[in-house]
Every structure is written in C-alpha cells, then in structure tokens.
Enzyme design. Structure first.
Site, PDB file in Angstrom:
ATOM      1  N   PHE A   1      26.523  16.865  17.964  1.00 44.34           N
ATOM      2  CA  PHE A   1      27.810  17.607  18.316  1.00 44.34           C
ATOM      3  C   PHE A   1      27.317  18.465  19.477  1.00 44.34           C
ATOM      4  O   PHE A   1      26.525  19.380  19.442  1.00 44.34           O
ATOM      5  CB  PHE A   1      28.048  18.567  16.987  1.00 44.34           C
TER       6      PHE A   1
ATOM      7  N   TRP B   1      20.245  22.277  23.533  1.00 47.55           N
ATOM      8  CA  TRP B   1      20.124  22.568  22.107  1.00 47.55           C
ATOM      9  C   TRP B   1      20.681  21.688  21.090  1.00 47.55           C
ATOM     10  O   TRP B   1      21.072  22.198  20.024  1.00 47.55           O
ATOM     11  CB  TRP B   1      20.338  24.070  21.859  1.00 47.55           C
ATOM     12  N   ILE B   2      21.149  20.518  21.544  1.00 47.38           N
ATOM     13  CA  ILE B   2      21.989  19.693  20.541  1.00 47.38           C
ATOM     14  C   ILE B   2      21.184  18.947  19.497  1.00 47.38           C
ATOM     15  O   ILE B   2      20.226  18.168  19.990  1.00 47.38           O
ATOM     16  CB  ILE B   2      22.741  18.701  21.561  1.00 47.38           C
TER      17      ILE B   2
ATOM     18  N   PHE C   1      35.575  25.146  17.879  1.00 51.73           N
ATOM     19  CA  PHE C   1      35.452  26.366  16.977  1.00 51.73           C
ATOM     20  C   PHE C   1      35.792  26.014  15.580  1.00 51.73           C
ATOM     21  O   PHE C   1      35.125  26.448  14.734  1.00 51.73           O
ATOM     22  CB  PHE C   1      36.206  27.685  17.519  1.00 51.73           C
TER      23      PHE C   1
ATOM     24  N   ARG D   1      29.428  27.295  10.100  1.00 53.91           N
ATOM     25  CA  ARG D   1      29.161  28.705   9.769  1.00 53.91           C
ATOM     26  C   ARG D   1      29.362  29.254   8.328  1.00 53.91           C
ATOM     27  O   ARG D   1      28.184  29.941   7.617  1.00 53.91           O
ATOM     28  CB  ARG D   1      29.943  29.619  10.355  1.00 53.91           C
TER      29      ARG D   1
ATOM     30  N   GLU E   1      25.439  29.119  16.148  1.00 56.02           N
ATOM     31  CA  GLU E   1      26.666  28.983  15.070  1.00 56.02           C
ATOM     32  C   GLU E   1      27.235  30.496  15.605  1.00 56.02           C
ATOM     33  O   GLU E   1      27.682  31.205  14.507  1.00 56.02           O
ATOM     34  CB  GLU E   1      26.469  28.853  13.799  1.00 56.02           C
TER      35      GLU E   1
ATOM     36  N   THR F   1      25.688  34.246  17.695  1.00 57.50           N
ATOM     37  CA  THR F   1      24.742  35.175  17.581  1.00 57.50           C
ATOM     38  C   THR F   1      25.458  36.370  16.597  1.00 57.50           C
ATOM     39  O   THR F   1      26.760  36.596  16.379  1.00 57.50           O
ATOM     40  CB  THR F   1      24.233  35.719  18.783  1.00 57.50           C
TER      41      THR F   1
ATOM     42  N   PHE G   1      34.593  40.860  24.127  1.00 56.51           N
ATOM     43  CA  PHE G   1      33.353  39.659  24.411  1.00 56.51           C
ATOM     44  C   PHE G   1      32.986  40.152  25.834  1.00 56.51           C
ATOM     45  O   PHE G   1      33.811  40.259  26.783  1.00 56.51           O
ATOM     46  CB  PHE G   1      33.850  38.430  24.365  1.00 56.51           C
TER      47      PHE G   1
END
Ligand SMILES: Cc1cc2nc3c(=O)[nH]c(=O)nc-3n(C[C@H](O)[C@H](O)[C@H](O)COP(=O)(O)OP(=O)(O)OC[C@H]3O[C@@H](n4cnc5c(N)ncnc54)[C@H](O)[C@@H]3O)c2cc1C
Length: 387
Positions: free
Chosen positions: A132, A165-166, A240, A247, A367, A369, A387
């Site tokens: 992903f 980071w996949i 998301f 998550r 997922e 921080t 944000f």
C-alpha cells in the site's frame, strides 16, 4: 494455553465461540510458528516470508471481508488475531495489516469486479503479496503534499514519483499506489511489481521492526492500462478509509505486545530474588504491575468496544483515533516499565520485552502519529482543524 494475564482478565468471557476459536488458533500459530524464529529474524533484520503462505492457509489475510474465498469473520475476531500475532512480534502483525487491511482493503473497497477477482483470492491465500503505497519522503503525516503523479497518455496511465516506508514492496507481486491525477485528485492504481519503471529497495538500517520489511519505491514512467485505476477511489478519503481499518487492528494488536511484556514481568517478579526475597514481594513492584494491568485491561475493553461498534457499522474516525492513540501509548509505557522490572537481563533477547519496546516506537509513528490522532480527537471536540 491460558496465560496469567488471561486468567485475571479473560476476553473469552465477552466474545462469541467463533471469535474465541479464531483467537486460540492465532495464539497457537504465534506460539508454534512465529515465536521459535522471531528473535533470530529480528537479529538478522528479516521478515520471515516463509510463514506468509501459512498465514494464508490459516485464513487471516483479509479475514473480515466477504466473498473471494475470504472468511467473512467479525471485526472482533480479526482484532483477536492481530493481538495474538503481535504478542509474538509487531513486525509480523504489520505484514498482516499491510496485506489484509491496506492492500486487499483498497482493492476490496474501491476496486472493479475484475480487479477483485484477479487479486483478492490469491492475496487471501498468501500466494500473492501486496503493498500500500501512500507515504512519500517529504512527510507522511500530510499525504496531501503528495508529489507522485498519474498522467493520462492515450489509453494508458503514466506514473512517476517516490514512496517511502512502504511495507512488503520488494517481495510483492502487486501494490496499490496513490498518485495525483492531472486535476490534482488523489487516485489509486493497481500496479503489478513486474511493470517496467517500478523499483523497490528495502530500508535496511532499522532499529525497530527488524523482523518486518519496509521499502522505498521509485516510479519512473510506469505505464499502466486504463483499467489499472481503482474506479471507486477519488480523493484522499479513499486511502484514509483503508488506514482506518489498519488503525483499528493496531488498537488490538498492541495489547498483545503489552500482554507479552506483562507476562514476562509478572513471572520474573515471582522468581527473581533480590534483598533475600522475590522482587514481586515488594509493594512498589506490585503497584507497578497493578497499574500496568489496569491499563492493559482498559485497553482491551476499549478495543473490544471499538470492535463491536465496527461490526455494527457505527465506528467513527474519532473513536478509532482514541483507540490507536491510547492503546499504543499505554503499550509503550507498559513495555518500558516491564523492561525495568527485568533489570539488566531485560535488555537482552532472553526476554521479548526490549524487542516489543523497539517495535512499538514504529507503531506509534505509522498509521497516524500520536500528534495526528490528538489533532483528530481535538477536531472532534472543538470543530476546529488544527493540523
Ligand atoms: C515501520 C513503518 C511502516 C510503515 N508502513 C507504511 C506502508 O506500508 N505504507 C505507507 O504508505 N506508509 C507506511 N509508513 C509511513 C508512516 O505512515 C509515516 O511514517 C507516518 O505517517 C509519519 O510520517 P513521517 O514519518 O514522514 O513523519 P512526519 O510526518 O515528518 O512527522 C514528524 C513529526 O511531526 C509531527 N507532526 C506532523 N504534523 C504535525 C502537526 N500538524 N502538528 C503537530 N505535530 C505534527 C508528527 O506527529 C511527528 O512527531 C510506515 C512507517 C513505518 C515507520
């Protein structure tokens, strides 16, 4: 197979027989297949890929999805499986999340019938591995800064960009890559890894999640057929939705890591004698164990509550953030405290605790921080996005 912690707080009292069966099978899988090799795999910085077909056979990949040879289990059953896998190692549970919740989840939720038929049965069996690809080097917390582009050229899409980071991409046959189209809308693409211009490289120097596989991806004029696009995914809300599935699994999973640490600390407190008596006979140690157990039990109840809400189709983003933020944060505190109860031996691989501690630092970051989840909850409370 019941543990001390189980005896004090037995989740079996609150789940169905079928859910309990999934949990016990997952515990057996973790104890007989993952635990015997995990320390060496962590030391060698190696995901035990040889176990992935066995996970497929077990039925854990995409287990809460219906059809396509998948098991249609409850979300609670999935949570219990994630917890048992993570009691062995967060890195191994991460492979379950990446393949099931993220890669299969994206195809299941947003794919065409052809894409689903082509990939979901094979991925469910663990015969095809998926990734992903959302995060980019310039910052994962704000995926809207995405630079990866998808340009239409005749009857093809052309993808260019970089991902970081996949999970699983160097061993995968397929992946979902998120890219912005010419209108700046985030779209998902099903990308076979044999496609020309696709390159994945493992990130080797991790001090956390060492028995796991994360990669960098470069996409250089990757040409895909028009039907490689996920027709149902338009905008950032699509990835998301997949992240929320993962998550949710994390809220359960980290309680497995916490349980594993607690078990080691309780046992050690009964057997380690200092000042002429077991350290567990000191009130200060018992107070620490009690406080950790209280947080463990609260985390379990929260995960179970979220699972029941999810199965009822009522789980909100804010509630998932509460579960992910709280349970990871408390698991990290539990792991640290247990490590200190183990004394010097706690920093060795005689115990799984330091490995869990190191792994949980990654779980805190991916997922969403801590800060991102605090901001999600803050937005729910105030109506103001900070944000
Ligand atoms: C082991 C591992 C596996 C992963 N697997 C995948 C994967 O399979 N697929 C994928 O797409 N991604 C994956 N990721 C990426 C992960 O989702 C990102 O690392 C994460 O989103 C954070 O992004 P970042 O590392 O760029 O940190 P940054 O976004 O640079 O954040 C750095 C710090 O700034 C804080 N911060 C950021 N914005 C704000 C703000 N507005 N207010 C206050 N503080 C803020 C953050 O909380 C954090 O503390 C993985 C990461 C790891 C470590």
């Amino acid at each position: 197979m019941t543990t001390t912690i189980d005896q004090l707080f037995n989740v079996a009292d609150f789940v169905t027989e079928e859910e309990r069966e999934w949990q016990l099978r997952a515990r057996e899988f973790a104890q007989t297949k993952i635990n015997p090799i995990i320390d060496e795999a962590f030391e060698d910085r190696r995901l035990p890929v040889e176990l992935l077909p066995a996970v497929g056979e077990f039925g854990a990949f995409g287990m809460y999805m219906e059809g396509y040879g998948l098991r249609g289990a409850s979300s609670v059953a999935y949570g219990l499986v994630a917890m048992e896998f993570e009691a062995a190692d967060s890195g191994f549970r991460t492979a379950l999340s990446v393949q099931g919740s993220l890669a299969m989840g994206a195809i299941y939720k947003f794919g065409s019938e052809e894409q689903k038929q082509q990939w979901l049965p094979a991925m469910g069996r663990g015969e095809a591995i998926g990734f992903f690809g959302l995060t980019e080097p310039q910052g994962g917390s704000d995926p809207n800064t995405m630079l990866t582009s998808a340009r239409r050229d005749g009857d093809q899409w052309v993808l260019n960009g970089k991902k970081r980071w996949i999970g699983l991409a160097t061993i995968a046959q397929v992946g979902v890559i998120w890219a912005k189209d010419e209108e700046g809308v985030v779209r998902g693409f099903v990308v076979p890894t044999e496609t020309e211009g696709f390159k994945a490289t493992a990130i080797e120097n991790k001090l956390s999640m060492r028995a796991s596989l994360q990669t960098e991806i470069e996409l250089t004029d990757v040409r895909l057929p028009a039907d490689a696009i996920l027709p149902g995914a338009k905008g950032l809300s699509a990835p998301f939705k997949c992240l929320n599935e993962a998550r949710y699994g994390i809220a359960w999973g980290v309680m497995g890591a916490a349980r594993s640490c607690l078990e080691a600390a309780v046992e050690r407190s009964q057997t380690r004698e200092v000042f002429g008596a077991p350290i567990g006979s000191k009130q200060i140690i018992q107070a620490q164990l009690a406080d950790m157990f209280v947080e463990y039990e609260k985390g379990m109840l929260l995960a179970l509550h979220l699972g029941r809400l999810k199965d009822a189709g009522q789980l909100t983003y804010g509630q998932i953030s509460v579960g992910k933020l709280n349970n990871v944060r408390e698991a990290i505190k539990i792991a640290g405290n247990c490590r200190s109860i183990l004394g010097g031996d706690g920093i060795t691989s005689d115990f799984p605790v330091m490995r869990h501690m190191a792994n949980l630092e990654s779980v805190r970051t991916y997922e969403g921080t801590d800060e991102v989840h605090q901001l999600v909850i803050g937005r729910e409370l105030t109506g103001i996005a900070a944000f």
